[in-house]
Design a protein around this motif. Structure first.
Motif, PDB file in Angstrom:
ATOM      1  N   THR A  98       0.834  -1.206   0.000  1.00 34.64           N
ATOM      2  CA  THR A  98       0.000   0.000   0.000  1.00 34.64           C
ATOM      3  C   THR A  98       0.866   1.252   0.000  1.00 34.64           C
ATOM      4  OG1 THR A  98      -1.707  -1.180   1.234  1.00 34.64           O
ATOM      5  CG2 THR A  98      -1.812   1.228   1.251  1.00 34.64           C
ATOM      6  N   ASP A  99       0.533   2.194  -0.885  1.00 33.24           N
ATOM      7  CA  ASP A  99       1.263   3.464  -0.960  1.00 33.24           C
ATOM      8  C   ASP A  99       0.257   4.579  -1.230  1.00 33.24           C
ATOM      9  OD1 ASP A  99       2.911   5.610  -1.292  1.00 33.24           O
ATOM     10  OD2 ASP A  99       4.087   4.754  -2.948  1.00 33.24           O
ATOM     11  N   PRO A 100      -0.293   5.177  -0.168  1.00 32.86           N
ATOM     12  CA  PRO A 100      -1.306   6.227  -0.360  1.00 32.86           C
ATOM     13  C   PRO A 100      -0.731   7.501  -0.965  1.00 32.86           C
ATOM     14  CG  PRO A 100      -0.737   5.999   1.961  1.00 32.86           C
ATOM     15  CD  PRO A 100      -0.057   4.878   1.259  1.00 32.86           C
ATOM     16  N   SER A 101       0.594   7.665  -0.955  1.00 30.31           N
ATOM     17  CA  SER A 101       1.197   8.886  -1.492  1.00 30.31           C
ATOM     18  C   SER A 101       1.378   8.846  -3.001  1.00 30.31           C
ATOM     19  CB  SER A 101       2.566   9.121  -0.834  1.00 30.31           C
ATOM     20  OG  SER A 101       3.486   8.091  -1.203  1.00 30.31           O
ATOM     21  N   ALA A 102       1.221   7.651  -3.609  1.00 35.07           N
ATOM     22  CA  ALA A 102       1.388   7.528  -5.056  1.00 35.07           C
ATOM     23  C   ALA A 102       0.214   8.177  -5.782  1.00 35.07           C
ATOM     24  CB  ALA A 102       1.484   6.060  -5.452  1.00 35.07           C
ATOM     25  N   THR A 103       0.432   8.524  -7.033  1.00 37.12           N
ATOM     26  CA  THR A 103      -0.610   9.119  -7.863  1.00 37.12           C
ATOM     27  C   THR A 103      -0.900   8.217  -9.052  1.00 37.12           C
ATOM     28  OG1 THR A 103       0.187  11.334  -7.262  1.00 37.12           O
ATOM     29  CG2 THR A 103      -1.324  11.168  -9.157  1.00 37.12           C
ATOM     30  N   PRO A 104      -2.078   7.555  -9.083  1.00 33.40           N
ATOM     31  CA  PRO A 104      -3.072   7.501  -7.998  1.00 33.40           C
ATOM     32  C   PRO A 104      -2.583   6.606  -6.869  1.00 33.40           C
ATOM     33  CG  PRO A 104      -3.704   6.035  -9.759  1.00 33.40           C
ATOM     34  CD  PRO A 104      -2.485   6.751 -10.254  1.00 33.40           C
ATOM     35  N   PRO A 105      -3.243   6.645  -5.709  1.00 37.83           N
ATOM     36  CA  PRO A 105      -2.814   5.798  -4.586  1.00 37.83           C
ATOM     37  C   PRO A 105      -2.806   4.314  -4.966  1.00 37.83           C
ATOM     38  CG  PRO A 105      -4.400   7.440  -3.867  1.00 37.83           C
ATOM     39  CD  PRO A 105      -4.386   7.506  -5.362  1.00 37.83           C
ATOM     40  N   ILE A 106      -1.844   3.583  -4.411  1.00 40.77           N
ATOM     41  CA  ILE A 106      -1.710   2.151  -4.702  1.00 40.77           C
ATOM     42  C   ILE A 106      -2.229   1.344  -3.514  1.00 40.77           C
ATOM     43  CG2 ILE A 106      -0.114   0.264  -5.216  1.00 40.77           C
ATOM     44  CD1 ILE A 106       1.755   2.324  -6.473  1.00 40.77           C
ATOM     45  N   PRO A 107      -3.239   0.513  -3.717  1.00 42.65           N
ATOM     46  CA  PRO A 107      -3.652  -0.412  -2.651  1.00 42.65           C
ATOM     47  C   PRO A 107      -2.687  -1.600  -2.618  1.00 42.65           C
ATOM     48  CG  PRO A 107      -4.973  -0.801  -4.590  1.00 42.65           C
ATOM     49  CD  PRO A 107      -4.048   0.345  -4.934  1.00 42.65           C
ATOM     50  N   ASP A 108      -2.832  -2.467  -1.658  1.00 46.95           N
ATOM     51  CA  ASP A 108      -2.007  -3.671  -1.625  1.00 46.95           C
ATOM     52  C   ASP A 108      -2.391  -4.569  -2.806  1.00 46.95           C
ATOM     53  OD1 ASP A 108      -0.149  -5.315   0.433  1.00 46.95           O
ATOM     54  OD2 ASP A 108      -1.536  -6.682  -0.607  1.00 46.95           O
ATOM     55  N   LEU A 109      -1.442  -4.807  -3.725  1.00 42.13           N
ATOM     56  CA  LEU A 109      -1.670  -5.584  -4.935  1.00 42.13           C
ATOM     57  C   LEU A 109      -0.654  -6.711  -5.008  1.00 42.13           C
ATOM     58  CD1 LEU A 109      -2.149  -2.658  -7.477  1.00 42.13           C
ATOM     59  CD2 LEU A 109      -3.957  -4.096  -6.515  1.00 42.13           C
ATOM     60  N   ARG A 110      -1.125  -7.911  -5.267  1.00 46.20           N
ATOM     61  CA  ARG A 110      -0.244  -9.082  -5.341  1.00 46.20           C
ATOM     62  C   ARG A 110      -0.633  -9.913  -6.563  1.00 46.20           C
ATOM     63  NH1 ARG A 110       2.020 -10.013   0.457  1.00 46.20           N
ATOM     64  NH2 ARG A 110       1.558  -7.952   1.312  1.00 46.20           N
TER      65      ARG A 110
END
Length: 495
Positions: A98-110
């Protein structure tokens, strides 16, 4: 010759149902267990080698020496894929935290690759072990976790039945689910399998006409499926002026050995050779062919009568074209019983006028030498060459022409050789056995470890609890496999 037992529609349906059940069962097994299944298959091939080689020789006429090597290759690639399953990078496991600071925010992805489900493999005529019941297509599919239904080739039905029987016994002994490996016979059964809604992919090695027919069926289904076909290839060779000066004798010897290997029945046979007109490569090669024929005038047998008839039909059509000369093997062209080497010669101009005729594959011991006068001739000829599995360049070290020819050949083929000859396909991590259409119908290889990619599809799990994730994607990496985590490749992570 053993007759083919036509598999009924009801048995085809039952085979697909069993394979579907096996697909669900096999994905629940550990990767270590699945690797053990492949090793069990390899061991049963090796332990029954004398019996299987005798059966193969009786049906294929390939000889004990060739078949001994081919069986060893087949068991070796089963073991190679077992190591691929254990190592785990074929899964392409990827984790983005998870990276809420990314544009757009990234949820936990696997993300990882999972098996497609039941697949069909069409066995080839010219490799009764390596491209048949337990050949590379089957090995890579089983490694991926995909059950396999093999459509036996009519050229070696008795061998196919015995290998399938031994394979099923070996898998049962190793604890594999029933239905993981099955065999059907007959053309109609093959067609029904391609159409069956529960079949998820098809692997095919064979003729252009047959493969294209099945390809069309696969993509015209209500739910189209991948069709991985190896169909036809002329495997061009370019000989430069520098190579003529430095190694013409070695080139002649190597070409003779390559285009006659296996009576010209290898998919990588060099069928078209571009050579400087002044080198008289065709004449030099003809001298060698004639000398060999004088020492051993016997005609070697081809795989079967149908293939021999096809060789003569194609050869007669090519030899009858205006501007094409038969410089060795005229007696072969005139006799439907002879299968000795044939050397033909033409010019770039004739190729440019009739590429659809002169550049069609001849499956058998024949090669076409195309004389060229300039670098422009070579480029023009390369522009009309069909896609091939291989393309070979013979050039002198440092020859400037090679700098432009290597990328040009790469546009027409899946494997580019500098020196050497294309017959002989190593089974390894770096191998690619495929090429632009009509050599294959996909971008994937059918030989080497990345052949496994054909039988897999990606699935991403988003914000999924760790205990619900497949082991390859769990945070602790319990399998210790290579993974890409937050963009960085981690070779082994047991955190």
């Amino acid at each position: 010759m053993t007759s083919v037992n036509e598999t009924s529609r009801s048995i085809v349906d039952a085979a697909v149902a069993a394979a579907t059940d096996a697909a669900r069962a096999s994905v629940r097994e550990s990767y270590e267990t699945r690797a053990g299944w492949l090793e069990a298959l390899a061991e049963t091939l090796d332990s029954h080698a004398p019996e299987l080689i005798a059966l193969a020789d009786d049906e294929s006429r390939l000889g004990e020496k060739r078949l001994t090597g081919e069986l060893a290759r087949t068991s070796a690639q089963l073991r190679l894929f077992a190591s691929v399953v254990r190592e785990g990078s074929f899964l392409e496991a990827t984790i983005d935290h998870t990276d809420p600071s990314a544009t757009p925010p990234i949820p936990d992805l696997r993300r990882m690759l999972v098996p497609l489900g039941p697949v069909v493999v069409f066995a080839a005529s010219n490799f009764p072990f390596a491209f048949s019941v337990l050949g590379g297509d089957t090995a890579s599919a089983l490694a991926a976790g995909a059950p396999v239904i093999v459509k036996a080739h009519e050229g070696h039905p008795a061998l196919s039945r015995r290998v399938a029987e031994l394979g099923a016994q070996a898998l049962e002994g190793a604890g594999a689910p029933s239905g993981l490996l099955q065999l059907v016979e007959g053309r109609e059964a093959g067609v029904e399998l391609v159409r069956h809604p529960d079949v998820r992919a098809v692997g095919f090695t064979g003729s252009l006409a047959g493969g294209r027919h099945l390809f069309d069926l696969a993509v015209q289904r209500p739910e189209p499926i991948p069709f991985y076909g190896e169909l036809a290839s002329i495997n061009p060779v370019v000989v430069t002026p520098g190579a003529v000066e430095s190694s013409i004798d070695e080139i002649v010897d190597g070409l003779l050995g390559s285009f006659t290997m296996g009576v010209g029945q290898f998919c990588t046979k060099p069928g078209v050779v571009l050579s400087p007109a002044g080198a008289d490569l065709a004449g030099r090669l003809a001298t060698k062919v004639d000398a060999d024929a004088a020492g051993d005038p016997a005609s070697p047998p081809m795989l079967n009568d149908r293939i021999r008839a096809g060789f003569h039909d194609r050869l007669s059509g090519l030899a009858g074209q205006e501007g094409v000369d038969v410089v060795a093997g005229a007696d072969v062209v005139d006799s439907e019983e002879r299968t000795s080497p044939v050397v033909l010669r033409t010019t770039v101009q004739r190729v440019l006028e009739s590429p659809e005729v002169l550049l069609e594959e001849v499956f058998g011991p024949a090669t076409l030498i195309v004389d060229y006068d300039s670098e422009e001739d070579v480029r023009a000829a390369l522009g009309v060459l069909p896609g091939s599995l291989t393309a070979t360049l013979h050039a002198a070290p440092g020859e400037e022409l090679a700098r432009t020819l290597v990328p040009a050949l790469g546009e027409r083929a899946g494997r580019v050789l500098f020196g050497g000859w294309p017959t002989g396909v190593a089974v390894s991590h770096g191998q690619h056995h495929g090429g632009p259409y009509p050599s294959t119908t996909s971008i994937h290889t059918s030989v080497g470890t990345t052949a496994i990619r054909r039988w897999l599809r990606p699935v991403t799990y988003q914000t999924t609890p760790d205990d619900l994730l497949p082991e390859p994607l769990q945070e602790a990496n319990p399998l210790g496999i290579p993974r890409r985590v937050d963009g960085q490749l981690v070779l082994a992570d047991h955190a």
